[in-house]
Design an enzyme around this catalytic site. Sequence first.
Site, PDB file in Angstrom:
ATOM      1  N   TYR A  60      36.661   2.444   8.913  1.00 52.64           N
ATOM      2  CA  TYR A  60      35.771   2.911   7.835  1.00 52.64           C
ATOM      3  C   TYR A  60      34.310   2.820   8.279  1.00 52.64           C
ATOM      4  CZ  TYR A  60      33.818   3.185   3.074  1.00 52.64           C
ATOM      5  OH  TYR A  60      33.121   3.539   1.941  1.00 52.64           O
ATOM      6  N   GLY A 108      33.585   4.990  11.355  1.00 53.20           N
ATOM      7  CA  GLY A 108      33.749   6.392  10.948  1.00 53.20           C
ATOM      8  C   GLY A 108      32.522   6.878  10.186  1.00 53.20           C
ATOM      9  N   ASN A 123      28.147  -1.238  -3.300  1.00 52.48           N
ATOM     10  CA  ASN A 123      29.299  -1.390  -4.204  1.00 52.48           C
ATOM     11  C   ASN A 123      29.035  -0.800  -5.595  1.00 52.48           C
ATOM     12  OD1 ASN A 123      29.312  -3.594  -2.137  1.00 52.48           O
ATOM     13  ND2 ASN A 123      31.345  -3.907  -2.996  1.00 52.48           N
ATOM     14  N   ARG A 142      39.809  -3.298  -5.020  1.00 54.47           N
ATOM     15  CA  ARG A 142      38.395  -3.665  -5.046  1.00 54.47           C
ATOM     16  C   ARG A 142      38.182  -4.764  -6.076  1.00 54.47           C
ATOM     17  NH1 ARG A 142      35.236   2.065  -4.197  1.00 54.47           N
ATOM     18  NH2 ARG A 142      37.092   3.015  -5.086  1.00 54.47           N
ATOM     19  N   VAL A 143      37.117  -5.513  -5.856  1.00 51.10           N
ATOM     20  CA  VAL A 143      37.000  -6.762  -6.598  1.00 51.10           C
ATOM     21  C   VAL A 143      36.824  -6.542  -8.099  1.00 51.10           C
ATOM     22  CG1 VAL A 143      34.491  -7.055  -6.251  1.00 51.10           C
ATOM     23  CG2 VAL A 143      35.964  -9.055  -6.521  1.00 51.10           C
ATOM     24  N   PHE A 159      39.663  -8.005 -10.635  1.00 52.40           N
ATOM     25  CA  PHE A 159      39.370  -9.097 -11.586  1.00 52.40           C
ATOM     26  C   PHE A 159      39.624  -8.648 -13.025  1.00 52.40           C
ATOM     27  CE2 PHE A 159      36.112 -11.760  -8.887  1.00 52.40           C
ATOM     28  CZ  PHE A 159      37.103 -11.989  -7.951  1.00 52.40           C
TER      29      PHE A 159
HETATM   30  P1  NAD Z   1      37.915   7.189  -3.999  1.00 51.91           P
HETATM   31  O1  NAD Z   1      38.954   6.708  -3.064  1.00 51.91           O
HETATM   32  O2  NAD Z   1      38.151   7.047  -5.462  1.00 51.91           O
HETATM   33  O3  NAD Z   1      37.562   8.707  -3.722  1.00 51.91           O
HETATM   34  C1  NAD Z   1      37.710   9.329  -2.484  1.00 51.91           C
HETATM   35  C2  NAD Z   1      38.304  10.701  -2.723  1.00 51.91           C
HETATM   36  O4  NAD Z   1      38.436  11.376  -1.454  1.00 51.91           O
HETATM   37  C3  NAD Z   1      39.718  10.644  -3.312  1.00 51.91           C
HETATM   38  O5  NAD Z   1      39.824  11.553  -4.385  1.00 51.91           O
HETATM   39  C4  NAD Z   1      40.618  11.014  -2.158  1.00 51.91           C
HETATM   40  O6  NAD Z   1      41.831  11.601  -2.567  1.00 51.91           O
HETATM   41  C5  NAD Z   1      39.733  11.971  -1.379  1.00 51.91           C
HETATM   42  N1  NAD Z   1      40.088  12.080   0.039  1.00 51.91           N
HETATM   43  C6  NAD Z   1      40.363  11.086   0.912  1.00 51.91           C
HETATM   44  N2  NAD Z   1      40.635  11.599   2.127  1.00 51.91           N
HETATM   45  C7  NAD Z   1      40.505  12.944   2.017  1.00 51.91           C
HETATM   46  C8  NAD Z   1      40.663  14.024   2.927  1.00 51.91           C
HETATM   47  N3  NAD Z   1      40.993  13.820   4.202  1.00 51.91           N
HETATM   48  N4  NAD Z   1      40.468  15.286   2.466  1.00 51.91           N
HETATM   49  C9  NAD Z   1      40.138  15.508   1.172  1.00 51.91           C
HETATM   50  N5  NAD Z   1      39.985  14.524   0.272  1.00 51.91           N
HETATM   51  C10 NAD Z   1      40.166  13.254   0.693  1.00 51.91           C
HETATM   52  O7  NAD Z   1      36.564   6.450  -3.582  1.00 51.91           O
HETATM   53  P2  NAD Z   1      35.123   6.470  -4.251  1.00 51.91           P
HETATM   54  O8  NAD Z   1      34.779   5.095  -4.616  1.00 51.91           O
HETATM   55  O9  NAD Z   1      35.031   7.532  -5.272  1.00 51.91           O
HETATM   56  O10 NAD Z   1      34.228   6.859  -2.992  1.00 51.91           O
HETATM   57  C11 NAD Z   1      33.720   8.170  -2.808  1.00 51.91           C
HETATM   58  C12 NAD Z   1      32.836   8.198  -1.576  1.00 51.91           C
HETATM   59  O11 NAD Z   1      31.752   7.289  -1.733  1.00 51.91           O
HETATM   60  C13 NAD Z   1      33.559   7.786  -0.296  1.00 51.91           C
HETATM   61  O12 NAD Z   1      33.102   8.601   0.764  1.00 51.91           O
HETATM   62  C14 NAD Z   1      33.121   6.365  -0.092  1.00 51.91           C
HETATM   63  O13 NAD Z   1      33.133   6.002   1.266  1.00 51.91           O
HETATM   64  C15 NAD Z   1      31.710   6.384  -0.659  1.00 51.91           C
HETATM   65  N6  NAD Z   1      31.302   5.039  -1.101  1.00 51.91           N
HETATM   66  C16 NAD Z   1      31.805   4.493  -2.243  1.00 51.91           C
HETATM   67  C17 NAD Z   1      31.420   3.208  -2.613  1.00 51.91           C
HETATM   68  C18 NAD Z   1      31.922   2.547  -3.871  1.00 51.91           C
HETATM   69  O14 NAD Z   1      31.580   1.395  -4.123  1.00 51.91           O
HETATM   70  N7  NAD Z   1      32.689   3.196  -4.715  1.00 51.91           N
HETATM   71  C19 NAD Z   1      30.531   2.491  -1.808  1.00 51.91           C
HETATM   72  C20 NAD Z   1      30.059   3.076  -0.636  1.00 51.91           C
HETATM   73  C21 NAD Z   1      30.444   4.362  -0.302  1.00 51.91           C
HETATM   74  N1  UDP Z   2      37.380  -9.971  -3.325  1.00 50.41           N
HETATM   75  C1  UDP Z   2      37.889 -11.081  -3.989  1.00 50.41           C
HETATM   76  N2  UDP Z   2      39.032 -10.919  -4.713  1.00 50.41           N
HETATM   77  C2  UDP Z   2      39.668  -9.731  -4.849  1.00 50.41           C
HETATM   78  C3  UDP Z   2      39.128  -8.600  -4.183  1.00 50.41           C
HETATM   79  C4  UDP Z   2      37.987  -8.765  -3.420  1.00 50.41           C
HETATM   80  O1  UDP Z   2      37.328 -12.180  -3.910  1.00 50.41           O
HETATM   81  O2  UDP Z   2      40.688  -9.684  -5.538  1.00 50.41           O
HETATM   82  C5  UDP Z   2      36.124 -10.121  -2.558  1.00 50.41           C
HETATM   83  C6  UDP Z   2      36.163  -9.550  -1.145  1.00 50.41           C
HETATM   84  O3  UDP Z   2      36.643 -10.524  -0.235  1.00 50.41           O
HETATM   85  C7  UDP Z   2      34.707  -9.216  -0.905  1.00 50.41           C
HETATM   86  C8  UDP Z   2      34.188  -8.826  -2.292  1.00 50.41           C
HETATM   87  O4  UDP Z   2      35.132  -9.361  -3.221  1.00 50.41           O
HETATM   88  O5  UDP Z   2      34.006 -10.352  -0.459  1.00 50.41           O
HETATM   89  C9  UDP Z   2      34.072  -7.321  -2.491  1.00 50.41           C
HETATM   90  O6  UDP Z   2      35.285  -6.728  -2.115  1.00 50.41           O
HETATM   91  P1  UDP Z   2      35.589  -5.179  -2.321  1.00 50.41           P
HETATM   92  O7  UDP Z   2      36.894  -4.909  -1.662  1.00 50.41           O
HETATM   93  O8  UDP Z   2      35.437  -4.801  -3.738  1.00 50.41           O
HETATM   94  O9  UDP Z   2      34.411  -4.429  -1.547  1.00 50.41           O
HETATM   95  P2  UDP Z   2      33.724  -4.594  -0.122  1.00 50.41           P
HETATM   96  O10 UDP Z   2      34.274  -5.793   0.583  1.00 50.41           O
HETATM   97  O11 UDP Z   2      34.031  -3.336   0.591  1.00 50.41           O
HETATM   98  O12 UDP Z   2      32.294  -4.780  -0.446  1.00 50.41           O
END
Ligand code: NAD
Ligand code: UDP
Length: 319
Positions: free
Chosen positions: A151, A154, A180, A192-193, A197
Amino acid sequence: MQKSFDDHRKVLVTGGAGFLGSHLCDRLVARGDDVLCVDNFYTGSKDNVAQLMGHKKFEVMRHDVTFPLYVEVERIFNLACPASPVHYQYDPVQTTKTSVHGAINMLGLAKRLGARILQASTSEVYGDPEIHPQVETYWGRVNPIGIRSCYDEGKRCAETLFFDYRRQHDLEIKVARIFNTYGPRMHPHDGRVVSNFIVQALKGEDITIYGDGSQTRSFCYVDDLVEAMLRMMDTPADFTGPVNIGNPTEFTMIELAEKVLRLTGSSSRLIRQPLPQDDPRQRQPDISLARKAMDWSPKVSLDDGLVETIAYFKRLLAT
Ligand code: NAD
Ligand code: UDP
Ligand code: UDP
């Protein structure tokens, strides 16, 4: 390029059936844009966009962005990529392909069309940071061979591609580094956390604290995040970012758990589980650039956002 008959833009949202993408589609349709949502439904679902189905300004296409895509649009929001550690580590090779091949295809599409393109990048490009809070000029501390690397690396490579298409082909790019984010339509089992929770608290199950729970994150409510993405897309052509988008108010995971217990009225117990490999210790965005360039800052407090999110999961668990 094919123009709409009215002034509204044709906008492509990849990953549009996911958590963030579906909220973005809602906002774009509401303001009158013609939205094409492209998704392979790997982690997203049609339920997330059910409210838009049948709307004359909204269309869904099942497609994997690792394959070329030939459509006619003026703006591209590239969000396709699984975002939760559980999902992106399930098929890590596909995760890297989605970020890298997906970026190449969407940049190739943008190049052919002369379209403006925004990349949903991530705070993960900073890895486990030595600089706190994180500023955009920090290059990060990322393990290139660990379980999060598919991730993190990438997304880093996707950023490289965006800036090389800019330098080489003069593309109008925007790179948003998202921290986040949480809210309604998070997948209840994506690990996700915030979703973990809340679901655990509502079901009266143990709340799983990974490690000692002193690691920090800064949580942004989805509405604030979508507002920032819309503003970023509309910044002047010479503003590329990268720009941090997130809520700078930082919490430990113990503090988050306690808030969730209070707001749900749950009596779940906190239990300890092992800390996943390469789990960042702390994370907080410096959003000075977003404030200056986009006149943006988050408005929704964690308490208010959690109330909305808890209400969503209550409805979901009831059905
Ligand atoms: P999500 O998993 O809910 O959404 C991702 C979407 O992309 C899904 O609908 C999935 O089906 C689609 N997808 C995955 N692989 C694909 C592919 N090869 N072709 C077409 N569609 C594909 O996640 P999200 O939280 O909505 O995240 C959306 C974007 O924001 C992502 O790029 C993620 O990396 C970025 N992002 C999210 C967060 C967050 O906290 N939610 C934080 C940082 C970055
Ligand atoms: N985490 C936790 N309990 C859970 C899920 C996640 O304590 O049930 C912690 C995890 O180890 C991390 C933080 O919460 O330190 C955020 O995790 P998340 O997977 O939501 O996002 P990211 O690590 O990608 O920021
Ligand atoms: N591409 C696409 N849609 C388009 C144009 C290009 O999906 O409308 C893909 C195509 O598969 C190509 C990639 O984008 O491999 C990169 O395109 P670019 O023109 O930058 O490079 P090429 O590989 O064609 O020389």
